[in-house]
Scaffold this motif. Structure first.
Motif, PDB file in Angstrom:
ATOM      1  N   UNK A 339      38.296  45.884  52.831  1.00 46.03           N
ATOM      2  CA  UNK A 339      38.517  44.933  51.771  1.00 46.03           C
ATOM      3  C   UNK A 339      40.406  44.340  51.377  1.00 46.03           C
ATOM      4  N   UNK A 346      41.434  36.763  48.792  1.00 46.84           N
ATOM      5  CA  UNK A 346      40.897  35.949  47.753  1.00 46.84           C
ATOM      6  C   UNK A 346      42.166  35.629  46.474  1.00 46.84           C
ATOM      7  N   UNK A 481      39.628  38.539  28.548  1.00 49.82           N
ATOM      8  CA  UNK A 481      40.848  39.006  29.972  1.00 49.82           C
ATOM      9  C   UNK A 481      42.080  38.300  29.306  1.00 49.82           C
ATOM     10  N   UNK A 557      41.952  40.214  37.534  1.00 49.82           N
ATOM     11  CA  UNK A 557      42.264  41.537  37.367  1.00 49.82           C
ATOM     12  C   UNK A 557      43.218  42.120  38.223  1.00 49.82           C
ATOM     13  N   UNK A 561      47.565  39.361  35.443  1.00 50.63           N
ATOM     14  CA  UNK A 561      48.113  41.281  34.966  1.00 50.63           C
ATOM     15  C   UNK A 561      50.282  40.721  34.933  1.00 50.63           C
ATOM     16  N   UNK A 565      52.805  40.748  32.480  1.00 49.96           N
ATOM     17  CA  UNK A 565      54.025  41.172  33.081  1.00 49.96           C
ATOM     18  C   UNK A 565      55.603  40.449  32.737  1.00 49.96           C
TER      19      UNK A 565
ATOM     20  N   UNK B 508      40.104  50.845  48.463  1.00 52.50           N
ATOM     21  CA  UNK B 508      41.330  50.382  49.552  1.00 52.50           C
ATOM     22  C   UNK B 508      42.028  48.850  49.013  1.00 52.50           C
ATOM     23  N   UNK B 509      41.044  48.377  48.263  1.00 49.85           N
ATOM     24  CA  UNK B 509      40.955  46.646  47.891  1.00 49.85           C
ATOM     25  C   UNK B 509      42.294  46.893  47.139  1.00 49.85           C
ATOM     26  N   UNK B 510      42.702  47.780  46.100  1.00 48.42           N
ATOM     27  CA  UNK B 510      43.209  48.411  45.843  1.00 48.42           C
ATOM     28  C   UNK B 510      44.574  48.919  45.904  1.00 48.42           C
ATOM     29  N   UNK B 512      46.773  48.257  48.146  1.00 46.80           N
ATOM     30  CA  UNK B 512      48.240  47.925  48.484  1.00 46.80           C
ATOM     31  C   UNK B 512      49.319  47.783  47.008  1.00 46.80           C
ATOM     32  N   UNK B 513      48.311  46.847  45.903  1.00 49.89           N
ATOM     33  CA  UNK B 513      49.099  46.828  44.290  1.00 49.89           C
ATOM     34  C   UNK B 513      49.691  48.085  43.973  1.00 49.89           C
ATOM     35  N   UNK B 561      57.461  45.773  34.645  1.00 49.37           N
ATOM     36  CA  UNK B 561      56.736  45.336  34.785  1.00 49.37           C
ATOM     37  C   UNK B 561      55.687  45.232  35.112  1.00 49.37           C
ATOM     38  N   UNK B 562      56.328  45.012  36.263  1.00 47.74           N
ATOM     39  CA  UNK B 562      55.234  44.450  37.344  1.00 47.74           C
ATOM     40  C   UNK B 562      54.355  45.294  37.850  1.00 47.74           C
ATOM     41  N   UNK B 565      51.785  46.094  35.506  1.00 49.26           N
ATOM     42  CA  UNK B 565      50.794  45.378  36.409  1.00 49.26           C
ATOM     43  C   UNK B 565      49.954  45.589  36.729  1.00 49.26           C
ATOM     44  N   UNK B 569      46.156  46.501  36.886  1.00 50.20           N
ATOM     45  CA  UNK B 569      45.216  46.292  38.264  1.00 50.20           C
ATOM     46  C   UNK B 569      43.877  46.792  38.959  1.00 50.20           C
ATOM     47  N   UNK B 572      41.958  48.335  36.422  1.00 45.09           N
ATOM     48  CA  UNK B 572      40.612  46.747  36.033  1.00 45.09           C
ATOM     49  C   UNK B 572      39.747  46.758  37.282  1.00 45.09           C
ATOM     50  N   UNK B 573      39.731  47.114  38.301  1.00 45.37           N
ATOM     51  CA  UNK B 573      39.629  46.402  39.772  1.00 45.37           C
ATOM     52  C   UNK B 573      37.482  47.617  39.682  1.00 45.37           C
ATOM     53  N   UNK B 574      36.792  46.021  39.632  1.00 45.86           N
ATOM     54  CA  UNK B 574      35.778  46.730  39.575  1.00 45.86           C
ATOM     55  C   UNK B 574      34.212  46.124  40.074  1.00 45.86           C
ATOM     56  N   UNK B 575      34.408  44.924  40.912  1.00 44.03           N
ATOM     57  CA  UNK B 575      33.855  44.570  41.947  1.00 44.03           C
ATOM     58  C   UNK B 575      34.772  43.331  42.208  1.00 44.03           C
ATOM     59  N   UNK B 576      35.848  42.861  41.902  1.00 46.38           N
ATOM     60  CA  UNK B 576      36.435  42.165  42.399  1.00 46.38           C
ATOM     61  C   UNK B 576      36.491  41.354  43.708  1.00 46.38           C
ATOM     62  N   UNK B 577      36.644  42.399  44.612  1.00 46.82           N
ATOM     63  CA  UNK B 577      36.824  41.930  45.499  1.00 46.82           C
ATOM     64  C   UNK B 577      35.125  41.891  46.608  1.00 46.82           C
TER      65      UNK B 577
END
Lengths: 582, 582
Positions: A339, A346, A481, A557, A561, A565, B508-510, B512-513, B561-562, B565, B569, B572-577
């Motif tokens: 992922x 992506x 959004x 998503x 953001x 920011x 896993x997808x989120x 790194x954010x 703010x970053x 943000x 993310x 908000x991640x639901x099915x993004x990747x």
């Protein structure tokens, strides 16, 4: 891995731009429809993959050589130039009267994108030919046009853009190159310029330098700058190359990237034998140069898209091939199953797609501004282009740096090994946020000229368009959004950007965050629009259109953001940069 | 321009770390007080600026040479190594029993930062010696310790960390190098490794490779990996180098950066004459290697700080010297007068300062974990270090890439010209987010091991500490902004990270954010604390302490703010990747 034009993307986004700008309505574009666009994209792809792509690594590895005032381009460069010229690609969007093909910008855009992905260092002469021709068409005397234009449009000669001096970079008003009028109406040019792309090379018979210089009694600063055509070899009345015009290359830069394109220092008139011909009015040189500059800025934005695409294709292929780590059930899988790798892919894919859509819209707007008979429509197109130019240039190039870094990250350790070629993308991209006006210069242009001096008119029209699109799809998550972000943007425009009491230093401090916010919101807007269209088209081709919707979701998503920011930063700035004593 | 240790920053942040971790209370650190720390920082600065700094560009330009299995380091490297070794810097924080100086980590930290700023490519052997020694101290038999340790601690020999194979990078469980037990208790080693930093060189008499390999009947995957000491020359009972141990360098990488440090491919046992000695228990190799790995990860984070500092110093000097554009009243000014340049400088300065503070706190925590007699305090320190390690490694190195890019941007066109040296910082930084575990690997470690497996215990303690600091200064703007971010973070921890039903792929997808959000919030926290302390100290030295407060303000407006943000993310991640089909 070898770059291939993203054919389906290009085709569909060209179609979207064509339709949303109603290009079919324009009489003078009747012969240039989508079928023609697709046929040309196809031809260009063949040329790109056969001729330009294989030379990209050669240029990087070998670089240019400088000796005794001569520049030798990398192996194969000269031959590729001859093929490029002979195939008529240089004059693609230039007038047929001077040997061009007269195609609209909306068709030239995907073609240019392909060149830039295939071999950015090589193809830099193309945007110079395009912009240089437009300057001459608009400002030069009929005599100069007759003697220079055909050779430039057909690629017999190349163009160099000669602005920067050691003490005059972003601040062109400080330049010192002299132009002394002669009895015959020409000017003696004397001075040193630096950072001249293709200022000297071995690919064409002559090089027409468009030089900014000052006449002896010119006013100080940027109001005393005139533009001159200064060919390497003097041009006879019949447009034929004559004697050497005292234009000497004194060296080339040892650069981080773009090794294949020579970045020259040029000395004009060392022996007082350098003749220039005035282009346009005296002291109006910056205005003329801005035609080329705007062209170059839009080309830079497209470079961002093109490098993003190249980074994506390389990283995608690597992610498919590289087996590492376990997936569901503990079986070893290609890293594209992870992922986090999908997220990285992506982020490049969605950014490139959104930026491409934005760039194609700008190209279609250029066609409207050139071909529409309706003065209101022309004015609207021009004001939208003026507003979007710094955003597209600034944001696409900033993102190109990020995207190249992300692609390296997908490669892991192999990304740091030069042979894979992905590091070249990062090194090449690094200059795009600097040349043709740094991101800071773009951001100042956006905030002060394009918004405040315009009293927010073009900006409000853009907000209105965004809101119209949002209200057309109230159920869609990317639109919802986007709606929140657009409201935040509108508040920042009213409260900060158009605040009559705003402090200039504070506006300047937040100008780049503001530009980035605008860029992110514009991409999110494009992606949301495209997702809506994709939903309508979905039955036609499940895979592609479902993916477009997924890209819009992802962007809203993961990327939007960050734009919000940046708006928060614009609102929060009070004494951030001012309070620190360096 | 020449790097100088940021003496005042180091001194004050060392003091802050010392005091906030109460190191004065630790009996075994009584001899190692702040006066000693300052004296050593001073000495190290002299060595760095005289010996290491001048070789940084040499290493980049010249690179290493490989021929017939031999690696030649750049001119001056060998001599500098000898000076480094003879001055006793290698064993600075290693036990006196083996020839080290036994200094605490909190003092070694600023010294290491200096080395890394001065010449990262050169000094990579130092972290290897430190980590390698700690492995041997913890896991090796007394015999191995007696025969190897003194030579490593004194720098007579160097250490190489031999993990990666072509098919086993992030996924070490896939490695295939073999270790066959011999009658005398040693092992025959056979296999190929890649990416071995200083795996071969000409600076020391012997190189001790710490090699991960598999015995014939070992379980599959990461549970069947053992660790071996494999010297280039065999080591006698008396600890003396003997015959060649069949350890051959087969090539070095052509890298984007770190040209001065050889990255080697090594073939062990081509002639079946490569002997290794088991370190620790059979099949427990990864655990042992993790001692070195954690050390290396903290060193990477510090590399981020060090490269940020180097980028800042270079860009600051350039911004002071480069005259361009007009300031108030139209007079030409140095670019440091431009708010956008100030913004860029402050983004590097504030990030570096916050990250440095965080790194110095971790160093002091390491001292607590090593020297405290209080088991609760030790456990708390260990769990905080474990939590912060992936954040510091991941975030500092990601930011180093950004900071180097920003510094290039301040240079404008000159930033793309290699001679200025600023592009080297970008090229060198590029690997730091990859080696010793990519940012993705750090993020997974953070989310799964350090938060979910820990059931959020260490994380909640961190949140509590942040909230305690916030409530101590309710009037301060950085604290107020931090409070909002910490609340958002707490919601994300509860709602997403510790959600028992969370989907692993989505986490896993989120990841790194999330890591970046944690990094930004940790820096904002450190800066807010320091600003509060600076306000108390203000009378002592107006300039420095006022600037610390300005940095905290800046960070809370421009960077925090970053981080928020990125938390958005994560929410908000639901099915993004998942929705995109590659």
């Amino acid at each position: 891995m070898s770059y291939q034009a993203p054919y389906k993307d290009m085709q569909w986004l060209v179609e979207q731009a064509y339709q949303s700008q109603n290009l079919a309505e324009l009489n003078s574009l009747q012969d240039f429809d989508l079928d023609l666009a697709n046929a040309i994209i196809d031809e260009a792809n063949k040329f790109a993959s056969h001729v330009l792509v294989p030379l990209n690594a050669v240029g990087d590895t070998q670089g240019c050589q400088f000796e005794n005032g001569q520049v030798t381009t990398p192996n194969g460069w000269k031959e590729a130039y001859a093929q490029f010229r002979d195939s008529g690609w240089i004059g693609l969007a230039l007038p047929e009267a001077f040997g061009g093909q007269g195609l609209p910008k909306y068709i030239a855009q995907p073609v240019n994108e392909m060149w830039l992905s295939s071999n950015l260092a090589f193809v830099m002469f193309a945007a110079l030919a395009q912009g240089g021709s437009e300057i001459l068409l608009k400002f030069a005397s009929d005599d100069v046009k007759a003697r220079y234009l055909t050779q430039i449009v057909t690629g017999e000669w190349t163009v160099a853009m000669s602005l920067t001096e050691p003490n005059a970079g972003s601040d062109l008003g400080a330049l010192a190159t002299k132009a002394v009028p002669q009895a015959d109406g020409t000017y003696q040019i004397k001075g040193q310029k630096i950072y001249i792309t293709y200022g000297e090379h071995d690919m064409a018979d002559n090089i027409v330098h468009l030089v900014l210089a000052r006449t002896p009694d010119a006013p100080a600063g940027s109001r005393g700058i005139s533009l001159f055509a200064v060919p390497k070899y003097r041009v006879s009345d019949e447009g034929i190359c004559g004697e050497f015009n005292d234009v000497r290359c004194t060296g080339i830069e040892h650069k981080t990237g773009l090794h294949g394109s020579p970045t020259c220092s040029i000395s004009y008139g060392d022996n007082d034998a350098c003749v220039g011909e005035l282009i346009g009015e005296l002291n109006q040189g910056l205005m003329a140069m801005f035609v080329l500059m705007n062209e170059a800025r839009l080309s830079c934005g497209l470079q961002g898209v093109a490098l993003g695409e190249l980074a994506y294709q390389k990283a995608l292929q690597y992610a498919h091939e590289r087996v590492q780590g376990a997936g569901v059930g503990g079986k070893r899988v290609a890293i594209i199953e992870h992922p986090d790798v999908q997220r990285m892919l992506l982020s490049i894919r969605s950014e490139t797609f959104g930026l491409r859509a934005l760039g194609y819209q700008i190209a279609a707007l250029l066609d409207v501004s050139e071909h529409s008979q309706d003065p209101v429509r022309v004015r609207m197109a021009e004001s939208r282009i003026a507003l979007l130019t710094p955003i597209f240039k600034g944001f696409a190039t900033e993102q190109a740096n990020d995207m190249a870094g992300t692609a390296i990250q997908i490669y892991g350790g192999m990304g740091f090994v030069e042979e894979t070629g992905i590091a070249q993308v990062m090194r090449d991209a690094r200059i795009t946020t600097i040349y043709e006006g740094t991101t800071g210069v773009q951001a100042k242009d956006l905030v002060h000229r394009k918004i405040r001096m315009d009293q927010g008119v073009a900006m409000c029209q853009l907000l209105t368009d965004m809101r119209d699109d949002i209200s057309a799809a109230p159920q869609s998550q990317p639109h919802q959004r986007l709606a929140v972000a657009v409201d935040q943007l509108a508040n920042v425009i009213d409260g900060v950007l158009l605040n009559p009491n705003a402090d200039t230093a504070k506006l300047d401090a937040v100008s780049v965050p503001f530009l980035k916010a605008m860029g992110g919101i514009c991409c999110a807007w494009q992606l949301a629009r495209l997702a809506q269209q994709a939903q309508i088209n979905q039955a036609q081709d499940d895979g592609f259109f479902r993916n477009v919707m997924a890209l819009a979701d992802f962007y809203s998503a993961y990327q939007l953001p960050l734009a919000q920011a940046a708006l928060t930063t614009v609102s929060q700035e009070q004494n951030g940069v001012g309070a620190y004593q360096f």
